[in-house]
Write an enzyme that holds these catalytic residues in place. Structure first.
Site, PDB file in Angstrom:
ATOM      1  N   GLY A   1      31.633  13.113   3.681  1.00 45.63           N
ATOM      2  CA  GLY A   1      31.874  12.076   4.692  1.00 45.63           C
ATOM      3  C   GLY A   1      31.997  10.650   4.203  1.00 45.63           C
ATOM      4  O   GLY A   1      32.568   9.798   4.887  1.00 45.63           O
TER       5      GLY A   1
ATOM      6  N   PHE B   1      29.048  11.800  19.196  1.00 45.71           N
ATOM      7  CA  PHE B   1      29.613  12.475  18.034  1.00 45.71           C
ATOM      8  C   PHE B   1      30.880  11.743  17.633  1.00 45.71           C
ATOM      9  O   PHE B   1      31.811  11.608  18.425  1.00 45.71           O
ATOM     10  CB  PHE B   1      29.898  13.950  18.326  1.00 45.71           C
ATOM     11  CG  PHE B   1      30.097  14.728  17.060  1.00 45.71           C
ATOM     12  CD1 PHE B   1      29.007  15.235  16.365  1.00 45.71           C
ATOM     13  CD2 PHE B   1      31.369  14.920  16.543  1.00 45.71           C
ATOM     14  CE1 PHE B   1      29.171  15.932  15.173  1.00 45.71           C
ATOM     15  CE2 PHE B   1      31.551  15.611  15.349  1.00 45.71           C
ATOM     16  CZ  PHE B   1      30.455  16.121  14.663  1.00 45.71           C
ATOM     17  N   VAL B   2      30.906  11.251  16.383  1.00 49.73           N
ATOM     18  CA  VAL B   2      32.035  10.411  15.952  1.00 49.73           C
ATOM     19  C   VAL B   2      32.826  11.062  14.824  1.00 49.73           C
ATOM     20  O   VAL B   2      32.322  11.923  14.100  1.00 49.73           O
ATOM     21  CB  VAL B   2      31.552   9.000  15.523  1.00 49.73           C
ATOM     22  CG1 VAL B   2      30.976   8.238  16.692  1.00 49.73           C
ATOM     23  CG2 VAL B   2      30.548   9.085  14.377  1.00 49.73           C
TER      24      VAL B   2
ATOM     25  N   LYS C   1      22.504   6.229  13.772  1.00 51.52           N
ATOM     26  CA  LYS C   1      22.195   6.596  15.159  1.00 51.52           C
ATOM     27  C   LYS C   1      20.674   6.631  15.289  1.00 51.52           C
ATOM     28  O   LYS C   1      20.061   7.693  15.165  1.00 51.52           O
ATOM     29  CB  LYS C   1      22.747   7.995  15.473  1.00 51.52           C
ATOM     30  CG  LYS C   1      24.249   8.140  15.399  1.00 51.52           C
ATOM     31  CD  LYS C   1      24.613   9.528  15.957  1.00 51.52           C
ATOM     32  CE  LYS C   1      25.845  10.087  15.357  1.00 51.52           C
ATOM     33  NZ  LYS C   1      26.102  11.476  15.753  1.00 51.52           N
TER      34      LYS C   1
ATOM     35  N   ASP D   1      21.662  10.213  10.820  1.00 49.34           N
ATOM     36  CA  ASP D   1      21.517  10.800  12.152  1.00 49.34           C
ATOM     37  C   ASP D   1      20.047  11.199  12.325  1.00 49.34           C
ATOM     38  O   ASP D   1      19.223  10.355  12.665  1.00 49.34           O
ATOM     39  CB  ASP D   1      22.500  11.979  12.223  1.00 49.34           C
ATOM     40  CG  ASP D   1      22.573  12.644  13.569  1.00 49.34           C
ATOM     41  OD1 ASP D   1      22.560  11.937  14.590  1.00 49.34           O
ATOM     42  OD2 ASP D   1      22.640  13.880  13.621  1.00 49.34           O
TER      43      ASP D   1
ATOM     44  N   GLU E   1      26.096   6.623   2.160  1.00 52.50           N
ATOM     45  CA  GLU E   1      26.097   7.700   3.152  1.00 52.50           C
ATOM     46  C   GLU E   1      27.015   7.316   4.315  1.00 52.50           C
ATOM     47  O   GLU E   1      27.185   6.125   4.606  1.00 52.50           O
ATOM     48  CB  GLU E   1      24.638   7.910   3.618  1.00 52.50           C
ATOM     49  CG  GLU E   1      24.403   8.781   4.818  1.00 52.50           C
ATOM     50  CD  GLU E   1      24.680  10.260   4.605  1.00 52.50           C
ATOM     51  OE1 GLU E   1      25.775  10.579   4.112  1.00 52.50           O
ATOM     52  OE2 GLU E   1      23.826  11.080   4.977  1.00 52.50           O
TER      53      GLU E   1
ATOM     54  N   ARG F   1      39.274  13.424   9.496  1.00 48.97           N
ATOM     55  CA  ARG F   1      38.731  12.539   8.445  1.00 48.97           C
ATOM     56  C   ARG F   1      39.690  11.393   8.123  1.00 48.97           C
ATOM     57  O   ARG F   1      39.293  10.348   7.617  1.00 48.97           O
ATOM     58  CB  ARG F   1      38.493  13.325   7.148  1.00 48.97           C
ATOM     59  CG  ARG F   1      37.340  14.295   7.186  1.00 48.97           C
ATOM     60  CD  ARG F   1      37.002  14.746   5.771  1.00 48.97           C
ATOM     61  NE  ARG F   1      36.207  15.951   5.733  1.00 48.97           N
ATOM     62  CZ  ARG F   1      34.875  15.995   5.762  1.00 48.97           C
ATOM     63  NH1 ARG F   1      34.195  14.880   5.867  1.00 48.97           N
ATOM     64  NH2 ARG F   1      34.239  17.140   5.701  1.00 48.97           N
TER      65      ARG F   1
HETATM   66  P1  IMP Z   1      21.260  13.837   9.173  1.00 48.79           P
HETATM   67  O1  IMP Z   1      20.701  14.634   8.037  1.00 48.79           O
HETATM   68  O2  IMP Z   1      20.926  14.442  10.507  1.00 48.79           O
HETATM   69  O3  IMP Z   1      20.888  12.367   9.105  1.00 48.79           O
HETATM   70  O4  IMP Z   1      22.803  13.996   9.120  1.00 48.79           O
HETATM   71  C1  IMP Z   1      23.588  13.357   8.268  1.00 48.79           C
HETATM   72  C2  IMP Z   1      24.949  14.008   8.187  1.00 48.79           C
HETATM   73  O5  IMP Z   1      25.329  14.681   9.388  1.00 48.79           O
HETATM   74  C3  IMP Z   1      25.975  12.943   7.990  1.00 48.79           C
HETATM   75  O6  IMP Z   1      26.136  12.659   6.629  1.00 48.79           O
HETATM   76  C4  IMP Z   1      27.212  13.576   8.583  1.00 48.79           C
HETATM   77  O7  IMP Z   1      27.861  14.364   7.621  1.00 48.79           O
HETATM   78  C5  IMP Z   1      26.692  14.469   9.673  1.00 48.79           C
HETATM   79  N1  IMP Z   1      26.830  13.808  10.993  1.00 48.79           N
HETATM   80  C6  IMP Z   1      25.886  13.169  11.708  1.00 48.79           C
HETATM   81  N2  IMP Z   1      26.385  12.668  12.850  1.00 48.79           N
HETATM   82  C7  IMP Z   1      27.695  12.989  12.844  1.00 48.79           C
HETATM   83  C8  IMP Z   1      28.782  12.715  13.764  1.00 48.79           C
HETATM   84  O8  IMP Z   1      28.641  12.055  14.799  1.00 48.79           O
HETATM   85  N3  IMP Z   1      29.999  13.187  13.384  1.00 48.79           N
HETATM   86  C9  IMP Z   1      30.213  13.900  12.244  1.00 48.79           C
HETATM   87  N4  IMP Z   1      29.241  14.166  11.375  1.00 48.79           N
HETATM   88  C10 IMP Z   1      27.984  13.715  11.665  1.00 48.79           C
END
Ligand code: IMP
Length: 178
Positions: A46, A154-155, A133, A105, A101, A167
């Site tokens: 990402g 969700f983005v 977020k 999330d 990063e 992407r």
């Molecule tokens: P975390 O471990 O929950 O903080 O997630 C991090 C990863 O989840 C990010 O690096 C993204 O790859 C994916 N992610 C989180 N939110 C989104 C979203 O809104 N769209 C797409 N991928 C997301």
């Protein structure tokens, strides 16, 4: 889920992203001014667009490396259990490191990755996330620099995918099912 039709509503324009990266790169420059060689670590996949734009704004000696951690797979929910799918090519012991990063999330990914990299004893370890977020957080984790705080949507776009799609959009948009 992923074959449901959806539209993408623009949330953050390409112009706003570029302006924010310019401001952030100034702060990063001030932090790492005088560094021997900064290792900029992009978390795949990402962050690939973000890291490409960010490093071109950094007037510092840098190396670029990548690390891939497991993420959402094809869904919209975090797996929480983070696995390293591809490790760094280079050693970071005694080096200055900036982890890049796309989105923080739940925070599990960045938490896991920073703990792993800290165990390799870099001189300095800092983190930057394009998006945050905060309302979704499950572990105490905040990047040292954040591009934009966004609500629980969700983005996609600017490197970020929905089941490997979108992407290549130049802006950040939110997914709206129709
Ligand atoms: P975390 O471990 O929950 O903080 O997630 C991090 C990863 O989840 C990010 O690096 C993204 O790859 C994916 N992610 C989180 N939110 C989104 C979203 O809104 N769209 C797409 N991928 C997301």
């Amino acid at each position: 889920m992923t074959d449901r039709p959806y539209v993408i509503d623009e949330m953050i324009s390409a112009k706003s992203i570029a302006a924010r990266i310019e401001a952030l790169s100034q702060e990063i420059h001030d932090e790492f001014d005088g560094t021997d060689k900064l290792v900029v670590v992009g978390l795949l996949r990402g962050s690939f667009v973000f890291i490409a734009d960010l490093v071109r704004e950094l007037d510092l000696p840098i190396e670029v490396d990548f690390l891939e951690a497991s993420s959402y797979g094809d869904g919209m929910e975090s797996s929480r259990e983070v696995r390293i799918l591809k490790d760094l090519r280079g050693a970071i012991e005694g080096r200055d490191v900036l982890v890049v990063e796309d989105i923080v999330d739940t925070g599990h990914t960045l938490h896991h990755v920073t703990n792993l990299l800290k165990s390799r004893e870099p001189a300095r370890l800092k983190t930057i996330a394009l998006l945050d977020k905060p309302t979704r957080r499950e572990v105490d984790m905040k990047a040292d620099w954040t591009g934009f705080e966004i609500p629980d949507e969700f983005v996609v776009g600017y490197g970020i995918d929905f089941a490997q799609r979108n992407r290549n959009l130049p802006f950040i948009g939110k997914v709206r099912f129709i």
